[in-house]
Design a protein around this motif. Structure first.
Motif, mmCIF file in Angstrom:
data_model
loop_
_atom_site.group_PDB
_atom_site.id
_atom_site.type_symbol
_atom_site.label_atom_id
_atom_site.label_comp_id
_atom_site.label_asym_id
_atom_site.label_seq_id
_atom_site.Cartn_x
_atom_site.Cartn_y
_atom_site.Cartn_z
ATOM 1 N N TYR A 77 0.842 -1.192 0.000
ATOM 2 C CA TYR A 77 0.000 0.000 0.000
ATOM 3 C C TYR A 77 0.881 1.247 0.000
ATOM 4 N N PRO A 78 0.373 2.336 -0.601
ATOM 5 C CA PRO A 78 1.180 3.559 -0.686
ATOM 6 C C PRO A 78 1.262 4.286 0.648
ATOM 7 N N LEU A 79 2.420 4.842 0.941
ATOM 8 C CA LEU A 79 2.611 5.706 2.106
ATOM 9 C C LEU A 79 2.516 7.173 1.711
ATOM 10 N N VAL A 80 2.578 7.429 0.414
ATOM 11 C CA VAL A 80 2.537 8.775 -0.144
ATOM 12 C C VAL A 80 1.336 8.835 -1.071
ATOM 13 N N SER A 81 0.495 9.852 -0.905
ATOM 14 C CA SER A 81 -0.663 9.973 -1.786
ATOM 15 C C SER A 81 -0.232 10.551 -3.137
ATOM 16 N N LYS A 82 -1.049 10.315 -4.124
ATOM 17 C CA LYS A 82 -0.776 10.868 -5.459
ATOM 18 C C LYS A 82 -0.742 12.393 -5.383
ATOM 19 N N GLU A 83 -1.628 12.970 -4.587
ATOM 20 C CA GLU A 83 -1.680 14.422 -4.434
ATOM 21 C C GLU A 83 -0.385 14.960 -3.810
ATOM 22 N N GLN A 84 0.113 14.280 -2.773
ATOM 23 C CA GLN A 84 1.362 14.720 -2.142
ATOM 24 C C GLN A 84 2.512 14.706 -3.145
ATOM 25 N N TYR A 85 2.617 13.622 -3.904
ATOM 26 C CA TYR A 85 3.709 13.505 -4.857
ATOM 27 C C TYR A 85 3.554 14.517 -5.988
ATOM 28 N N THR A 86 2.349 14.683 -6.496
ATOM 29 C CA THR A 86 2.105 15.656 -7.566
ATOM 30 C C THR A 86 2.443 17.062 -7.109
ATOM 31 N N ASN A 87 2.046 17.419 -5.892
ATOM 32 C CA ASN A 87 2.362 18.749 -5.363
ATOM 33 C C ASN A 87 3.862 18.985 -5.325
ATOM 34 N N GLN A 88 4.613 17.980 -4.884
ATOM 35 C CA GLN A 88 6.064 18.134 -4.811
ATOM 36 C C GLN A 88 6.675 18.294 -6.205
ATOM 37 N N VAL A 89 6.273 17.439 -7.131
ATOM 38 C CA VAL A 89 6.837 17.482 -8.484
ATOM 39 C C VAL A 89 6.507 18.822 -9.151
ATOM 40 N N MET A 90 5.268 19.269 -9.024
ATOM 41 C CA MET A 90 4.890 20.533 -9.666
ATOM 42 C C MET A 90 5.607 21.716 -9.021
ATOM 43 N N SER A 91 5.821 21.662 -7.730
ATOM 44 C CA SER A 91 6.568 22.715 -7.052
ATOM 45 C C SER A 91 8.012 22.742 -7.545
ATOM 46 N N GLU A 92 8.608 21.569 -7.741
ATOM 47 C CA GLU A 92 9.970 21.490 -8.261
ATOM 48 C C GLU A 92 10.047 22.022 -9.696
ATOM 49 N N VAL A 93 9.059 21.690 -10.512
ATOM 50 C CA VAL A 93 9.021 22.198 -11.891
ATOM 51 C C VAL A 93 8.899 23.721 -11.872
ATOM 52 N N LYS A 94 8.000 24.229 -11.042
ATOM 53 C CA LYS A 94 7.803 25.679 -10.941
ATOM 54 C C LYS A 94 9.103 26.365 -10.531
ATOM 55 N N ASP A 95 9.787 25.821 -9.523
ATOM 56 C CA ASP A 95 11.026 26.425 -9.037
ATOM 57 C C ASP A 95 12.168 26.292 -10.043
ATOM 58 N N SER A 96 12.295 25.109 -10.653
ATOM 59 C CA SER A 96 13.425 24.838 -11.552
ATOM 60 C C SER A 96 13.306 25.512 -12.916
ATOM 61 N N PHE A 97 12.102 25.556 -13.459
ATOM 62 C CA PHE A 97 11.926 26.042 -14.827
ATOM 63 C C PHE A 97 11.272 27.414 -14.934
ATOM 64 N N PHE A 98 10.599 27.843 -13.867
ATOM 65 C CA PHE A 98 9.844 29.092 -13.954
ATOM 66 C C PHE A 98 10.196 30.072 -12.850
ATOM 67 N N GLY A 99 11.364 29.905 -12.248
ATOM 68 C CA GLY A 99 11.844 30.831 -11.228
ATOM 69 C C GLY A 99 10.902 30.974 -10.047
ATOM 70 N N GLY A 100 10.135 29.929 -9.765
ATOM 71 C CA GLY A 100 9.202 29.965 -8.643
ATOM 72 C C GLY A 100 7.900 30.684 -8.943
ATOM 73 N N SER A 101 7.710 31.093 -10.183
ATOM 74 C CA SER A 101 6.526 31.863 -10.563
ATOM 75 C C SER A 101 5.394 30.956 -11.033
ATOM 76 N N GLY A 102 4.306 30.958 -10.263
ATOM 77 C CA GLY A 102 3.128 30.190 -10.650
ATOM 78 C C GLY A 102 2.490 30.723 -11.917
ATOM 79 N N SER A 103 2.495 32.044 -12.070
ATOM 80 C CA SER A 103 1.878 32.615 -13.274
ATOM 81 C C SER A 103 2.674 32.256 -14.526
ATOM 82 N N SER A 104 4.003 32.183 -14.419
ATOM 83 C CA SER A 104 4.826 31.773 -15.572
ATOM 84 C C SER A 104 4.550 30.319 -15.937
ATOM 85 N N LEU A 105 4.349 29.496 -14.931
ATOM 86 C CA LEU A 105 4.023 28.089 -15.165
ATOM 87 C C LEU A 105 2.690 27.969 -15.898
#
Length: 125
Positions: free
Chosen positions: A72-100
């Motif tokens: 069984y999963p210890l990490v929810s899909k939502e938790q993992y998705t939030n982390q990955v999207m936050s990393e993408v936002k920080d790495s590729f869009f300078g932390g800007s949600g609007s740029s993403l």
């Protein structure tokens, strides 16, 4: 309070996790394999990926009868998705949600309904 940071999943590990996220009470290796399209992966392949996911802290298991385990999963899909999207936002869009969001609006072929839905979400914020 800091959030726990999870390792990045490979494509193959992500497939196993997607199968587990579809199993609310967890499942055995045969349950996971059943969620794959043909050609189905080998039992040993899924077993290996589950060991990797166990070591990465993504899954745990309960022993049933004999050698059978329910994973069984210890990490929810939502938790993992939030982390990955936050990393993408920080790495590729300078932390800007609007740029993403701008990137996806410009690069994806959004339908009129999808654009309306995005505007409604923005207006509610």
């Amino acid at each position: 309070m800091s959030k726990k940071k999870f390792d990045t999943l490979t494509k193959a590990e992500m497939q196993v996790m997607n199968a587990l996220w579809e199993l609310p009470e967890g499942g055995c290796i045969h349950d996971i394999i059943a969620r794959y399209p043909a050609p189905k992966p080998a039992y040993t392949t899924i077993s290996t990926f589950l060991k990797i996911l166990l070591n990465k802290g993504f899954v745990d298991f309960r022993k049933l009868t004999g050698k059978t385990h329910t994973y069984y999963p210890l990490v929810s899909k939502e938790q993992y998705t939030n982390q990955v999207m936050s990393e993408v936002k920080d790495s590729f869009f300078g932390g800007s949600g609007s740029s993403l969001v701008k990137f996806f609006v410009e690069k994806e072929q959004l339908s009129e309904d999808e654009i309306k839905e995005l505007l409604e979400i923005i207006q509610k914020q």
